[in-house]
Design an enzyme around this catalytic site. Sequence first.
Site, mmCIF file in Angstrom:
data_model
loop_
_atom_site.group_PDB
_atom_site.id
_atom_site.type_symbol
_atom_site.label_atom_id
_atom_site.label_comp_id
_atom_site.label_asym_id
_atom_site.label_seq_id
_atom_site.Cartn_x
_atom_site.Cartn_y
_atom_site.Cartn_z
ATOM 1 N N GLU A 287 -85.780 34.430 -76.308
ATOM 2 C CA GLU A 287 -87.072 33.761 -77.041
ATOM 3 C C GLU A 287 -87.725 34.872 -77.904
ATOM 4 O O GLU A 287 -89.068 35.031 -77.805
ATOM 5 C CB GLU A 287 -87.932 33.286 -75.840
ATOM 6 C CG GLU A 287 -87.490 32.180 -75.042
ATOM 7 C CD GLU A 287 -88.422 31.785 -74.175
ATOM 8 O OE1 GLU A 287 -89.577 32.272 -73.908
ATOM 9 O OE2 GLU A 287 -87.898 30.798 -73.208
ATOM 10 N N GLU B 66 -80.036 25.952 -70.233
ATOM 11 C CA GLU B 66 -81.128 25.593 -69.233
ATOM 12 C C GLU B 66 -81.418 24.144 -69.317
ATOM 13 O O GLU B 66 -82.502 23.747 -69.134
ATOM 14 C CB GLU B 66 -82.348 26.534 -69.404
ATOM 15 C CG GLU B 66 -82.096 28.092 -69.749
ATOM 16 C CD GLU B 66 -83.389 28.816 -69.970
ATOM 17 O OE1 GLU B 66 -84.348 28.348 -69.698
ATOM 18 O OE2 GLU B 66 -83.133 29.984 -70.141
#
Length: 383
Positions: free
Chosen positions: A166, A272
């Site tokens: 991220e 995920e």
Amino acid sequence: MRKINRRSFLTASAAALALSHLKGCAITNAIQKTGLKDAYGADFLIGTAISNHTLETQNSELLGLIDREFNTITAENCMKSGEIQPSQGNWDWALADRFINFGVEHKKTIVGHALVWHSQVPGDFFVDANDNQISRDELIRRMDTHIQTLMERYQGKVSIWDVVNEAIDEDQGWRQSPWYEIFGSAEYMERAFHLAHEMEPDAHLLYNDYNMHNPGKRSFLVDVIRDYKRRGVPMNAIGLQGHVGLDFPNLTEFERSIEAYAAEGMRIHITEMDVDALPVAWEHTGAEISALEEYAEELDPYRDGLPAAIEQQLTDRYVEMFEMFIRHRNKIDRVTTWGTYDGESWKNDFPVQGRTNYPLLFDRSRQRKPAYYAVADLGSQTR
Ligand code: XIL
């Protein structure tokens, strides 16, 4: 581009071969003995994230289910910097050791998550003893020590690392995190990749992020990939987290991102995945607690069970996603769901705490859901 090299791939392929004569409903019976990993055989690896609770309690029924269904595992929390090195120089290996031992014992492809991230960082990571922000040199020293110590301990056991998580902020370019600000540029990211490669030259190294359908994020990352390729930064793959909702995001954009990263030579990992079945709560997350209570009913409507119509939408969404993954199975190495069963999903607490969500393929009693069977049938039809 290097594909993942693991023994478990062979195990999965052998099982897939044994199942290759099975079609449609027959998979349902076969699945009782084997699992989702076998339905997808050599298409791609099928994984789950293992929670701290599971590692702490060592529930043998759940661990047995994980062993039967999945051939790759990710540490949901226990290898994050704030957990494994809760303060500078103090390492807590207990849960990560259990996670790695389970993976080694059951011949799973082990994913290390995550070496560099702005979130779940120890409180003292970016500051000195006087609470002043550390210097660039000190950040480099701490980052290098963290990566080296962690990777050294599990050398030869972790074949995929989420090296950086991220680092890109939607379509606004690099995230202005303490990593970026103290380092003075985004070069901390390439340093992390070089170091991870030095530590484990055969490992598959990922950049992992969410909202990857976002066209701005996509084009920014494509430029980064090109730049890294030109300068020899050893990044092998892109992880698309895949936290989706029933009607969010637009899958055409998601698919464009898979194609765009693969066209630049990156392998693709869905890292995920889960499907949020609850009403979108973002507008309310910043609200006062009192205001949130007002929304509680409206935001948590399925406390007594998921209505059949929504269950069907959830199944359809899983099918839509897996159809897309199958279309791109030559580009995709792995699809991992973020957790195993609804009762232990982070989506019960994010972005609003204490809701009853239904994002995974196993229900609260750890039984296979309709979405599970639909996804398994799809896999069995690919051969
Ligand atoms: C989440 C875990 O599932 C939660 O238990 C924890 O409280 C917060 O982090 N993106 C990531 C994951 O890369 O590490 C996050 O996991 C979910 C979003």
